[in-house]
Design a protein around this motif. Structure first.
Motif, mmCIF file in Angstrom:
data_model
loop_
_atom_site.group_PDB
_atom_site.id
_atom_site.type_symbol
_atom_site.label_atom_id
_atom_site.label_comp_id
_atom_site.label_asym_id
_atom_site.label_seq_id
_atom_site.Cartn_x
_atom_site.Cartn_y
_atom_site.Cartn_z
ATOM 1 N N LEU A 1 -10.108 2.887 -4.796
ATOM 2 C CA LEU A 1 -11.095 2.358 -4.233
ATOM 3 C C LEU A 1 -12.170 2.931 -3.696
ATOM 4 O O LEU A 1 -13.504 2.239 -3.510
ATOM 5 N N GLU A 2 -11.309 4.513 -3.387
ATOM 6 C CA GLU A 2 -12.138 5.345 -2.695
ATOM 7 C C GLU A 2 -13.731 6.452 -3.423
ATOM 8 O O GLU A 2 -14.108 6.488 -3.014
ATOM 9 N N GLU B 1 -4.377 2.569 -7.065
ATOM 10 C CA GLU B 1 -5.278 1.734 -5.647
ATOM 11 C C GLU B 1 -5.876 2.494 -4.921
ATOM 12 O O GLU B 1 -7.372 2.808 -5.038
ATOM 13 N N LEU B 2 -5.687 3.560 -4.229
ATOM 14 C CA LEU B 2 -6.350 4.300 -2.804
ATOM 15 C C LEU B 2 -7.385 4.946 -3.526
ATOM 16 O O LEU B 2 -8.568 5.286 -3.586
ATOM 17 N N TRP C 1 -11.190 -6.752 -5.160
ATOM 18 C CA TRP C 1 -12.082 -5.429 -5.060
ATOM 19 C C TRP C 1 -10.367 -4.727 -5.120
ATOM 20 O O TRP C 1 -10.544 -4.283 -6.598
ATOM 21 N N ILE C 2 -9.014 -4.269 -4.847
ATOM 22 C CA ILE C 2 -8.444 -3.221 -5.198
ATOM 23 C C ILE C 2 -7.530 -4.713 -6.424
ATOM 24 O O ILE C 2 -7.406 -3.819 -6.653
ATOM 25 N N ILE D 1 -15.982 3.241 -3.092
ATOM 26 C CA ILE D 1 -16.340 3.681 -1.990
ATOM 27 C C ILE D 1 -18.070 4.514 -1.796
ATOM 28 O O ILE D 1 -18.889 4.109 -1.966
ATOM 29 N N ALA E 1 -8.264 -1.819 -9.653
ATOM 30 C CA ALA E 1 -6.621 -1.104 -9.915
ATOM 31 C C ALA E 1 -6.644 -1.089 -11.543
ATOM 32 O O ALA E 1 -6.333 0.479 -11.740
#
Lengths: 266, 280, 149, 341, 667, 278
Positions: free
Chosen positions: A195-196, A191-192, A150-151, A199, A155
């Motif tokens: 991801l957030e 990335e962070l 997923w990362i 989600i 990305a």
């Protein structure tokens, strides 16, 4: 779709609706949304297997809504979206007429959303083989592999929000990512933040996503974000029983059952 | 149409007339009863006191065989067999581990897809709806419908009829032209479990049943279980001696009674096989 | 090198677990000091984004705890929370976030000892797992370098 | 400087790549992921994709990253310390496989970042980039570079431009700038002297579909047209077009804070988003999608030419390819040209 | 511009033994926005509080963090201190250094570090605190009591006697409820009606009580202090003002064979009827289902004979709207009806009756004028069997609970029977005798020992008729499960007490919860037995669970006190920890998109739809709105809202986010 | 790194003045004296004020360039950054970038009457030019200030209003919306356009500078037109959303202009040339 063209003309002519939303031929082999406001435009209406865009995304678009009552050429996923939207008070019989297109490509006109609901409920939401395989592949990975998957996948996401824009369920005027006091989701794409954002998006669609894949089809980077919502749907089914969008349905995530089962709370 | 048939041991032995009448009545309505091949004993009623897994493996094998044979629905005339088969379905659906163990023991796949009908359910589903105009000789007698203990119990699992004071057989007999009486022993135990070990008890237990039926003016007792039948019919001497009088009320299987109402051949219904002469 | 001391954040409801943790104190039951409690009115109020934020900022483990089912001060907040957790946890699992680092529990106001047990068990298991470096790498904790392209 | 033309053998391309690698150059080249071609840090020559009409994302990211740090700060009781990014840390990069339309796009970006204030972060990044252009042998229905003044073999913006002379054939290398020359000097053997090769016959044929000057003139009187509303009705207001565009330069400035430390970053934004112009008061100057669509077109074809003397469009057609709802900019421009005001 | 004061408490040695309080104060003192920081032995002491107060005044503090014990202990103390110093009390937060830190960890750096962290979280949180004011809700000082049984009567009288208005509604034509049907009451054997009817009359005559009989709740809106009730007054076909209650109509009515509800079907009544002679109001109603005029269109005998011309055949139901501040629900219970016990032949054998029917047989006002005669042929039963737990405590029947009153009334029944039928034999089948209560056990012993009732411990499996006798067959578990068969003349079933039909519907109308048996749920089984989860709605009597008379009355008085307490204030004050939907200037109005998923998530029905209309009255936006009177502040909606349009005061997004950030970052 | 355009100056908050509910004025001084030395600006320009870790917000410089050594800004708490600014205390360090934008051509106005019309929180952008004019008072003829707010409480710069009121060379008219007056209010009651119409200042040789909420502006322009003001003599400042402040980020682009570069000061004549996207 001779029937559709004929019906669209009648509806416009009789002023029963102000606009008919359907598909027309687009660039190359693509198709795209058509907004029929004049009878002569109706001849451009088409329907075939290429017509996969979820037109329900338009019924909450302000400029379209402002035109007045709409009719929409609705495939099964579109109808499902509409039922879900109706259950969230975004559309109703007064502003929307559904011209259903059955999986057999037959035109079927519905008097009201209750009929649409009945029709829709004849079909289960199924996940196609390719995605099923992807999900299985992911399920068989170790946690670390999934994390890496997923990362890596997320990305490249540059947060163009095409997924959000194409999703009929993402109709909020202010998305969580636009909320900045506090800034729950970082605005920049990294990335962070990516991801957030994804989600959060998956959670917000849990119990609401009707699995039309509009988000994936819209993504200019082909990121398989639809796997997230698919997984949520499957898990929701497993935990809380199958769900279908329903006009007066209890929403999966805003309700609960005293005997909801889990095995992780100590 | 075709339904599966699980006769069980009784219907091949002491209760052949039950089997005959079931098949005859079914045939009269163009229902072909296809026997499950290579069936085995259901284990009733002794097995489940000994070994739970085995007591489920036996019926599961029957159901697996039925699945294998492509049967969607089977009729199980014997109340004891019905009880065991249904219980097995219930237990295995509830417990995947048990299911795996049983499947393993049998070496046969079990999915639980077969629908199990007792005789009343079968009649209700396929015969009664077509009964109109077929009753040629209404079974115009006062009858005591006797359900016994296994047909309706335990209710949570079988989900069939009322546990106390069941009605389904009464309704059927009413359609066949009979007058079901209201009596108190519909689900009383006939002593089947003690049939061999304590015959004297059977006389007492069955005696009460026959006695009450007689007291309330029944002309026949209608049953749906080979155990009940054999106790009430075959053990009539013991009953008589318990009651201190000779009672000649015949005991009929419900299929026989219906067969008579349809005016089917008495011999085909196996009426000649009874100990207490069927005079009705 | 000193032993790794995990940072544990606990999100608890005011009425049961917070009070339960108070009881742990009143009963003088000792437990690991790695945990920091954040008080919420109800588990129903706990936003799942907060869990992610805790990881963002370098937490190694998280405890989420509230009233036992049927004991919610607000009648059903914990039921809502439970449903949310079920889905959130499975999403975390699917995306590879280490769900072993998120402990969910019901601790009532009377379960002081249980609270100590939960904390100790979480600290022990997270200590075993080590620092949550995979997440920190993505969160760029503690350097906070913002990467580009 | 005069453009020097050399021949590079087909097989020499890999050698060139390896030599550049040996000289510790970072090479960003097109590679495939999920069926989409983008510029990525290339380790091996074999990973480089060829034969594409256009990459999904433009190469602008190398000069204008989607998220880049402006500075770090840290607070203490005694005061504040702020540390800007060190421009020296920006690595030298070779952009390999850039199509001429993208290469011209870099120039257009530069005019945005330099028209008044000079954006030194951008300029520094740009100065470290050597653009290896590859002319287009193929085009598709989305391409319209010729309509906005470009062409499939345009040398503008490239430091070196390669043109493949026929299928599976050798390359014509045009050395355009000093940076290009510097590359050649690393592997002079690979660049053979050649006779004049007729480059044009190997280039893709991209028909001219409209006259951009006419469009500009038209737009001056077109602001109130209903055409904008009609065109944009199916636009769903995402930022895909802007983010794949080689010239779109709108950005946002955001802070990311963690206790006493944090940083300020610049990140892409899009005029297509409804929140782009939204005031905190709730007032939004461009409140509906048609206004935002108009802004995008006007900005590229009217405001930019007027203010910066460049068009904000290179005709690469990416936005149309990426658009989830098939908003085809070429088609829309043609219809603007055709509609009578 | 935050100026935060941090006050670190040693709590004697409770905190300072393991936490370096001075270090905490010093470290925190260096944080951004902390203007004052100090440690002290006992913060909660007067000098400690004065320290806070003077710091607020002198330093102009905008926020206070007291680092001491659990906020569950002293939050009110310190908030009050802040308020006294002129700082909004909600600008004060507490860090729990004692229960959550010093008491649970050993002395050491880690413990002090944790203490610092705990304080820092709240320092950062308090920066985002807002001054909040208690919410004031006006109170309409009228109570609505639903159900006119003994509980409703008691609650109405108690509330009315405190000087507040009461509206009492009763669905039947008369108040009185089940108690009016009873013969004598245990354990004193005094006459039920004799003690009840004076109360009924008092209700009718009380100046503060408005009584609507033959009326039901139609709908309820609003919240504590401010309910709006719609009451449906079913048509009685009668002008009550004209009717004098002479009763002539009821004697002349030609339809005389309707089973009387009051007599549990054992007696008959007419189509225009008064349920029983002492009914309140003592005026008849026409039972339209059985009235010849309504069936066939002619008759009108009652109209003809009525001396005051009070009959109104065309009268329609009337909807009365009432504004009330509190509600007491006292709708009582019912008993399980026939066909629930096929094995006992209830409904099949006329001489198998329920306990309530026996009450009517034993009652002097009953169909047999108090003589025990069996319904089938009017004979006096020589042998009578009482079955306790008919349905109750039987999970298989779906009633696992104990109906509580049966043991006592069966003892009473048996006793009454023995008193009235000399030489009669009575048997009681029971599972356990539950006679907890003042003089209860003694009462049962009296039945057994003085009156010779035969108690058999065991269950009855079946009752059937044989030769005119009811054969009761069961087992005596005290005799090793020996089968017992009794040939009885009559059998009385102590049928389980169950929730009223429609209880569920009523609960939904009232937005209160109910248990799996449809009895209304109390807010807390021990500490809030008369409250419901909906503020302002209280429970009394058997609608909450089977209850006997003294309990029902006690509960009613309890509920009445709650109501009176509520009515003693002109305004309700509530903590402002409630959810709020954001509002913005036009044309946005709010970021809420009106999906109303929060409505389904709210446990208190506190979220409503708000429609924003333009000048032409057209709806331009639908959005959620939190009713501050109903919101309890759980925040479930907040975590749920996708657009983050709802926030909860005191636990806002900013505050919770900041707490997490501060927990893991130094400031 | 001086080449970094985005790098703010560090500024220390010297003084905080509470102006009205939610409105504060900061007096800012450069942390580095060197920065102070080379810093200069003119009336009408704006800057980007930032709270580190939160973000940047745009507002004008409210103090006149004639007062050296510090700058002032006045802002209302509305969004994330202004909330954070509001949380700062005296002595805190914030960031400042600027000056950006064009200026009021105050030199061109010499010898004319000046009419300032402001509403609510729009006085600050005008305060700079008012003080600038008053500090060189001799260059102008009549100076009239019409200032209105919703309520008395909402009036900003209350002390300065008092000063202006007392000055003989300034005509100050303050007004509050009907219902917004306090018992001791002695100013006008009514909306700004109405008051302008009532006062009817002469348009002869007069420059009007109008600033206020969109509604006020919308209704004031016609009044001025009626009074005979030419579009060229009416000035206002725009407040579009901005990020960079120097014509790159694209936010404030309205038609051909970048408000941050070509504005924020525009004459009505210029505004009429622009599309209605501000």
């Amino acid at each position: 779709m001779v029937d559709l063209i004929k019906r669209a003309k009648e509806l416009i002519e009789s002023s029963a609706v102000k606009v008919v939303i359907g598909y027309e031929n687009g660039t190359g082999n693509r198709t795209r949304a058509l907004f029929v406001e004049k009878t002569e435009d109706a001849d451009k209406l088409i329907f075939d297997s290429r017509c996969i865009q979820n037109l329900a995304a338009y019924v909450t678009k302000r400029e379209v809504k402002d035109k007045g009552k709409m009719a929409i050429a609705a495939t099964l996923p579109v109808m499902r979206s509409i039922i879900q939207l109706a259950s969230e008070f975004q559309v109703n019989d007064n502003n929307l007429l559904v011209l259903g297109i059955t999986p057999e490509s037959k035109l079927i006109e519905f008097e009201n959303l209750v009929e649409v609901e009945t029709f829709v409920h004849q079909y289960q939401i199924e996940i196609d083989a390719r995605n099923k395989e992807m999900l299985d592949r992911l399920d068989n990975m170790t946690k670390a592999e999934r994390w890496k998957f997923w990362i890596d996948e997320l990305a490249p996401c540059f947060k163009c929000y095409a997924c959000r824009a194409a999703c009929p369920m993402c109709y909020c005027h202010r998305c969580t990512v636009d909320f900045n006091q506090p800034q729950w989701i970082p605005v920049p794409s990294h990335e962070l933040g990516n991801l957030e954002w994804h989600i959060m998006r998956a959670i917000h669609l849990t119990g609401r996503c009707i699995d039309c894949d509009a988000c994936y089809n819209a993504c200019p980077l082909y990121i398989p974000i639809n796997l997230l919502t698919k997984k949520m749907m499957l898990d929701a089914r497993e935990h809380f029983g199958g769900y279908q969008p329903a006009l007066k349905g209890e929403h999966l995530m805003s309700t609960y059952k005293p005997d909801d089962k889990e095995n992780f709370i100590q | 149409m075709t339904l599966g048939l699980y006769p069980g041991c009784s219907l091949k032995g002491s209760s052949r007339e039950y089997a005959e009448s079931v098949i005859t009545v079914a045939k009269a309505f163009n229902i072909n009863l296809e026997e499950i091949k290579d069936w085995n004993c259901c284990g009733a009623t002794a097995a489940h006191n000994m070994n739970k897994e085995l007591s489920l493996a036996l019926p599961a094998r029957i159901l697996s065989l039925a699945e294998k044979q492509g049967l969607k629905e089977i009729v199980v005339p014997c109340a004891a067999c019905y009880s065991r088969l249904t219980m097995t379905k219930y237990e295995l659906a509830k417990d995947p581990e048990l299911k795996a163990a049983v499947t393993d023991a049998n070496g046969l796949e079990y999915t639980g897809s077969v629908n199990v009908l007792n005789i009343i359910q079968m009649l209700d589903k396929y015969i009664t709806p077509n009964l109109d105009g077929r009753v040629i000789k209404p079974f115009d007698h006062r009858v005591a419908c006797y359900y016994g203990c296994l047909l309706v119990r335990p209710h949570e699992i079988l989900k069939f009829d009322r546990e106390e004071d069941p009605q389904s057989m009464d309704v059927l007999m009413l359609k066949a032209g009979a007058t079901p009486i209201d009596w108190a022993f519909k689900t009383e135990c006939c002593g089947a479990g003690l049939s061999v070990s304590r015959t004297s008890s059977v006389g007492r237990l069955s005696g009460k049943i026959i006695g009450d039926a007689k007291d309330r003016g029944a002309e026949a007792v209608i049953v749906a279980c080979p155990m009940c039948h054999s106790n009430l019919d075959m053990r009539r001497d013991a009953i008589n001696s318990y009651l201190g009088e000779k009672i000649d009320i015949p005991v009929l299987y419900i299929t026989q009674a219906i067969g008579l109402a349809l005016d089917l051949d008495r011999k085909a219904l196996g009426l000649q096989r009874h100990f207490v002469k069927v005079t009705v | 090198m000193a032993e790794f001391e995990p940072k544990i954040v606990a999100f608890v409801c005011n009425w049961c677990t917070y009070a339960g943790a108070d009881l742990t104190g009143t009963s003088r039951i000792k437990y690991a000091s790695n945990v920091r409690i954040v008080r919420f009115p109800c588990t129903g109020r706990i936003d799942y984004m907060l869990l992610l934020k805790a990881f963002d900022e370098g937490a190694d483990g998280i405890i989420v705890s509230g009233c036992h089912p049927n004991d919610c001060h607000y009648t059903s907040g914990n039921f809502h929370a439970r449903r949310r957790w079920i889905m959130f946890r499975s999403l975390c699992d699917f995306t590879g976030i280490d769900t072993e680092r998120i402990k969910f529990s019901w601790v009532s106001a009377a379960e002081g000892a249980k609270w100590a047990d939960i904390v100790n068990a979480t600290v022990a298991s997270v200590r075993e797992l080590g620092p949550y470096s995979e997440y920190k790498k993505v969160a760029k904790y503690p350097e906070r370098e913002v990467s580009h392209g | 400087m005069n453009i020097d033309k050399r021949l590079v053998r087909k097989d020499s391309l890999e050698k060139l790549f390896d030599i550049l690698k040996q000289n510790s150059k970072k090479i960003f080249a097109p590679s495939t992921k999920n069926g989409k071609i983008s510029f990525r840090d290339a380790e091996k020559f074999s990973g480089i994709v060829t034969g594409y009409v256009q990459t999904s994302q433009s190469s602008k990211e190398v000069a204008f990253p989607r998220t880049e740090k402006i500075f770090d700060y840290s607070k203490s009781k005694d005061g504040m310390s702020v540390k800007g990014i060190d421009l020296k840390d920006i690595p030298e990069v070779i952009l390999w496989g850039v199509r001429p339309c993208d290469a011209t796009g870099i120039g257009e970006l530069s005019s945005v970042f330099n028209w008044d204030y000079k954006d030194e972060i951008y300029n520094n990044r740009l100065s470290k980039i050597t653009v290896f252009g590859f002319s287009c042998n193929n085009s598709d229905e989305y391409c319209f570079c010729t309509s906005v003044g470009g062409n499939p073999g345009n040398t503008e913006g490239s430091d070196i431009l390669f043109t493949q002379t026929g299928e599976n054939s050798d390359y014509l290398a045009e050395i355009i700038t000093e940076k290009g020359l510097a590359i050649v000097s690393l592997a002079p053997d690979l660049f053979e002297i050649t006779n004049n090769i007729e480059k044009n016959k190997f280039l893709a044929k991209v028909p001219v579909r409209f006259n951009h000057e006419e469009i500009k003139e038209k737009l001056d009187k077109f602001f109130e047209s209903k055409e904008w509303i009609e065109q944009s009705l199916r636009c769903i207001g995402c930022g895909a077009c802007a983010y794949v565009c080689p010239t779109c330069a709108c950005f946002d400035i955001q802070d990311e804070a963690h206790g006493r430390k944090g940083s300020r970053v610049r990140c892409w934004d899009s005029c297509g988003f409804s929140h782009f112009t939204l005031h905190t008061s709730g007032h939004n100057p461009r409140d509906v999608q048609s206004q935002r669509w108009r802004q995008r077109i006007m900005h590229k074809f009217s405001y930019m030419p007027e203010r910066l003397s460049v068009y904000g469009c290179t005709g690469c057609g990416r936005c149309s390819r990426a658009c989830p709802v098939d908003m085809n900019i070429l088609e829309h421009l043609i219809s603007i040209q055709e509609v009578t005001v | 511009m935050s100026k935060i004061g941090v006050f670190v408490c040693h709590c004697g040695e409770n905190i300072s033994a393991t936490v370096d309080c001075a270090k905490v104060a010093e470290t925190v003192g260096n944080y951004d926005g902390v203007a004052f920081s100090v440690d002290y032995t006992y913060m909660c002491s007067d000098p400690g509080q004065n320290l806070i107060k003077s710091a607020i005044k002198e330093k102009g503090l905008t926020g206070v963090v007291v680092a001491s014990c659990s906020p569950r202990m002293h939050e009110p103390t310190f908030r009050k201190a802040c308020a006294e110093a002129g700082l909004n009390p909600f600008m004060c937060e507490m860090a729990n250094l004692r229960e959550h830190c010093s008491w649970v960890h050993d002395k050491g750096e880690a413990t002090t570090e944790k203490a610092i962290d705990l304080v820092r979280i709240l320092v950062e949180k308090v920066k985002y605190n807002h001054s909040l004011n208690d919410i004031k809700v006006p109170v309409t000082k009228t109570a609505l009591v639903i159900g006119g049984g003994i509980a409703g009567i008691q609650a109405s009288l108690d509330i009315a006697n405190t000087g507040h208005k009461v509206i009492l509604i009763e669905k039947d034509p008369s108040i009185g409820g089940h108690m009016s049907q009873l013969s004598e009451t245990f354990p004193t054997l005094d006459c039920s009606q004799c003690i009840l009817t004076p109360r009924m009359v008092e209700v009718a005559q009380h100046p503060n009580i408005t009584l609507y009989t033959y009326a039901e709740l139609e709908s309820l809106e609003g919240f504590i202090g401010n309910f709006k009730a719609k009451i449906r007054k079913k048509s009685k076909s009668l002008d009550e003002k004209l009717c004098t209650g002479c009763g002539l109509c009821t004697t002349k009515c030609p339809v005389k064979k309707i089973p009387s509800e009051f007599n549990e079907g054992l007696g008959k009544r007419t189509a225009i009827y008064v349920p029983f002679p002492q009914a309140i109001p003592n005026k008849p109603v026409i039972d339209r289902i059985n009235c010849t005029y309504y069936i066939k269109g002619k008759c009108k005998v009652c109209e003809i004979v009525c001396p005051t011309k009070a009959i109104r055949f065309d009268q329609e139901d009337e909807i009365v709207e009432a504004e009330v501040g509190a509600i007491v629900i006292s709708t009582g219970f019912t008993v399980k009806q026939p066909d629930f016990f096929p094995e006992y032949g209830y409904g099949k054998y006329p001489d198998v009756i329920t306990g309530l029917q026996f009450e009517r047989l034993a009652s002097a006002s009953g169909p047999t004028l108090g003589e025990i005669r069996r319904p089938s042929d009017g004979k006096v039963p020589e042998k009578i069997v009482f079955l306790a737990c008919a349905g109750s405590r039987d999970p298989a029947k779906g009633i696992p609970y104990c109906s509580k009153i049966c043991c006592m009334y069966i003892a009473k029944h048996a006793m009454l029977y023995q008193h009235k039928v000399h030489g009669g034999k009575s048997y009681v089948f029971y599972m356990d005798i539950r006679a907890g209560g003042k003089m209860y056990e003694e009462f049962v012993r009296r039945a057994i020992e003085d009156d010779g009732v035969n108690y058999v411990r065991g269950r009855v499996s079946r009752i059937y008729e044989k030769n005119g006798k009811l054969i009761v067959s069961g087992a005596d578990t005290l005799l090793n499960a020996m089968p017992v068969e009794i040939e009885a003349d009559m059998v009385v079933l102590a049928t389980a007490g169950v929730a009223n039909e429609g209880a569920e519907e009523l609960a939904q109308k009232l937005h209160i919860s109910y248990d799996p048996y449809k009895f209304f749920a109390e807010a807390h089984p021990k500490l809030k037995p008369v409250e419901t989860n909906t503020a302002g709605i209280f429970l009394a009597g058997a609608c909450q669970a089977p209850r006997d008379i003294p309990e029902s009355v006690a509960m009613a008085s309890g509920a009445a006190v709650k109501v009176a307490g509520l009515f003693s204030q002109d305004e309700l004050t509530r903590e402002p920890i409630i959810a709020v939907v954001n509002r913005q200037a036009a044309p946005v109005y709010s970021s809420c998109v009106g999906c109303f998923l929060c409505v389904s998530a709210c446990p208190y029905q506190a979220i409503e739809k708000e429609e924003i209309k333009n000048r032409n009255g057209e709806v331009i936006k639908s959005m959620a709105k939190v009713n501050p009177g109903l919101c309890q502040g759980c925040g479930t909606c907040v975590a749920f809202c996708r657009t983050k349009s709802i926030d909860i005061q005191g636990y806002t997004h900013e505050q919770m986010y900041t707490e997490v950030m501060a927990l893991l970052n130094e400031y | 790194m001086m080449d970094n355009l985005y790098m703010p100056y560090l500024m220390r908050i010297e003084r905080i003045t509470y102006e009205a509910p939610g409105v504060k004025t900061f007096m800012l001084r450069f942390v580095n004296e060197a920065d102070q030395a080379k810093f200069s600006y003119k009336a009408g320009q704006f800057g980007e004020y930032s709270v580190y870790g939160v973000g940047e917000s745009t507002f004008c410089i409210a103090s006149p360039p004639t007062r050296k050594g510090y700058i002032e800004c006045t802002f209302r708490q509305t969004g994330k950054v202004t909330n954070a600014l509001s949380g700062c205390e005296e002595g805190s360090i914030i960031g400042f970038r600027g000056p950006y934008g064009n200026i009021f051509p105050i030199d061109e106005w010499k010898g004319k009457n000046l009419l300032f019309i402001a509403g609510g929180i729009a006085l600050p952008p005008m305060r700079c030019v008012i003080w600038n004019a008053l500090d060189m008072r001799e260059n102008f003829k009549d100076v009239t200030i019409i200032y209105g707010a919703r309520t008395v409480k909402d009036l900003v710069y209350k002390d300065e209003l008092k000063d202006w009121e007392l000055r003989k060379d300034v005509k100050l008219i303050t007004t509050v919306d009907p219902g917004g007056e306090s018992p001791d209010w002695h100013g006008e009651i009514g909306f700004v356009p109405t008051v302008v119409e009532k006062i009817a200042p002469s348009s002869k040789d007069t420059i009007a500078i109008v600033c206020g909420p969109p509604v006020m502006i919308k209704y004031t322009f016609p009044v001025l037109a009626k009074l005979g003001f030419a579009d060229e003599n009416i000035y206002t400042t725009l407040e579009n959303r901005m990020k960079c402040g120097f014509g790159k980020c694209g936010r404030c682009n309205v038609g051909r202009v970048y408000v941050c570069k070509d504005g924020p000061v525009f004459t009505l004549a210029q505004l009429k040339e622009l599309p209605d996207e501000y």
